[in-house]
Design an enzyme around this catalytic site. Structure first.
Site, PDB file in Angstrom:
ATOM      1  N   TYR A 139     -22.261   6.089 -42.678  1.00 45.78           N
ATOM      2  CA  TYR A 139     -21.991   5.762 -44.082  1.00 45.78           C
ATOM      3  C   TYR A 139     -20.909   6.670 -44.654  1.00 45.78           C
ATOM      4  CZ  TYR A 139     -25.862   2.494 -44.891  1.00 45.78           C
ATOM      5  OH  TYR A 139     -26.673   1.401 -44.889  1.00 45.78           O
ATOM      6  N   HIS A 141     -14.114  -6.298 -49.258  1.00 44.27           N
ATOM      7  CA  HIS A 141     -13.608  -7.505 -49.915  1.00 44.27           C
ATOM      8  C   HIS A 141     -13.287  -8.589 -48.891  1.00 44.27           C
ATOM      9  CE1 HIS A 141     -11.566 -10.029 -52.792  1.00 44.27           C
ATOM     10  NE2 HIS A 141     -10.518 -10.066 -51.998  1.00 44.27           N
TER      11      HIS A 141
END
Length: 259
Positions: free
Chosen positions: A31, A46
């Site tokens: 992460y 996106h």
């Protein structure tokens, strides 16, 4: 999309031991590396449809560390070899190869905790070819598979892949992953779906956030298993892992159909 990382141990900087329960540290590391990429991370989210629901970002999994030589010293794992192999898998395909290889290439990082810590340097990042997916395949776990049954009192029970309830739980888990990734339900309501353990599952109890007030224990199982499902669901299982808690290092499996 699956990647094989070769990690070199930097013995001059840190030690050569990590906690046996290193999965939480490894998940946090992934992460952190992804998030620290800033605008690249936002673009990747996106392009893969994650802009409105970043929870889908959890659709990844990773293997245990594979090391040629090691020893166990109490609660620690002492790595005796100079390199280890580590496998990381992501469900998204679009732009993932360049993004992940760019992030991890020549990266240096520390893995462990205050008691035992190793500094690794990434020697190479290789994208692995996907298997030829069929509706029935044999897999071998590379990290323990966590299958969670919700009890009537709200608690969770970890069950083995050979438990009578495992097939239905895994089926629902994959349908939920499909909906999270594609934004709609799987188009078919009825289809053949079977999970069958081919070897006796070996239990593995792993501590998360070990040594802290938030410590919890998760039970997973290592085994060889056969999965029958629609091709898209088989692929999702391969890319994200079998069962739950995949982004914490559970359920990664490799194709073992021809072995």
């Amino acid at each position: 999309m699956r990647f094989k990382l070769i990690l070199i141990i930097d013995r001059n900087t840190k030690g050569d031991r990590i906690p046996l329960n290193y999965q939480y540290a490894a998940s946090s590391l992934i992460y952190r590396i992804l998030s620290n990429s800033g605008s690249e991370f936002s673009s990747w989210l996106h392009e893969n449809g994650f802009q409105d629901d970043q929870r889908r970002f959890k659709l990844f999994t990773f293997s245990r560390l594979f090391m040629p030589r090691y020893s166990i010293e109490g609660p620690y794992l002492k790595i005796l070899s100079n390199t280890v192999e580590w496998y990381i898998s992501f469900l998204p395909d679009r732009s993932t190869q360049e993004f992940v290889q760019g992030l991890f290439r020549e990266q240096s990082f520390e893995l462990g905790d205050r008691r035992a810590n190793i500094r690794f340097r990434v020697q190479s990042v290789e994208m692995l070819p996907s298997p030829v997916f069929t509706e029935t395949m044999v897999f071998e776990t590379l990290s323990p598979a966590c299958i969670v049954r919700q009890e009537d009192d709200g608690s969770e029970k970890y069950i083995s892949p050979d438990h009578p309830d495992a097939t239905d739980i895994v089926r629902l888990n994959l349908l939920n992953k499909y909906r999270a990734f594609y934004g709609h339900d799987f188009p078919e309501e009825r289809f053949p779906f079977y999970l069958r353990a081919l070897t006796k599952p070996r239990s593995s109890l792993i501590a998360i956030k070990e040594g802290t007030p938030q410590e919890s224990k998760i039970r997973g199982f290592m085994c060889r298993f056969e999965l029958t499902a629609p091709l898209e669901l088989v692929k999702i299982m391969y890319e994200t892992g079998l069962g739950s808690k995949n982004s914490q290092g559970f359920g990664m499996s490799e194709d073992a159909t021809n072995r």
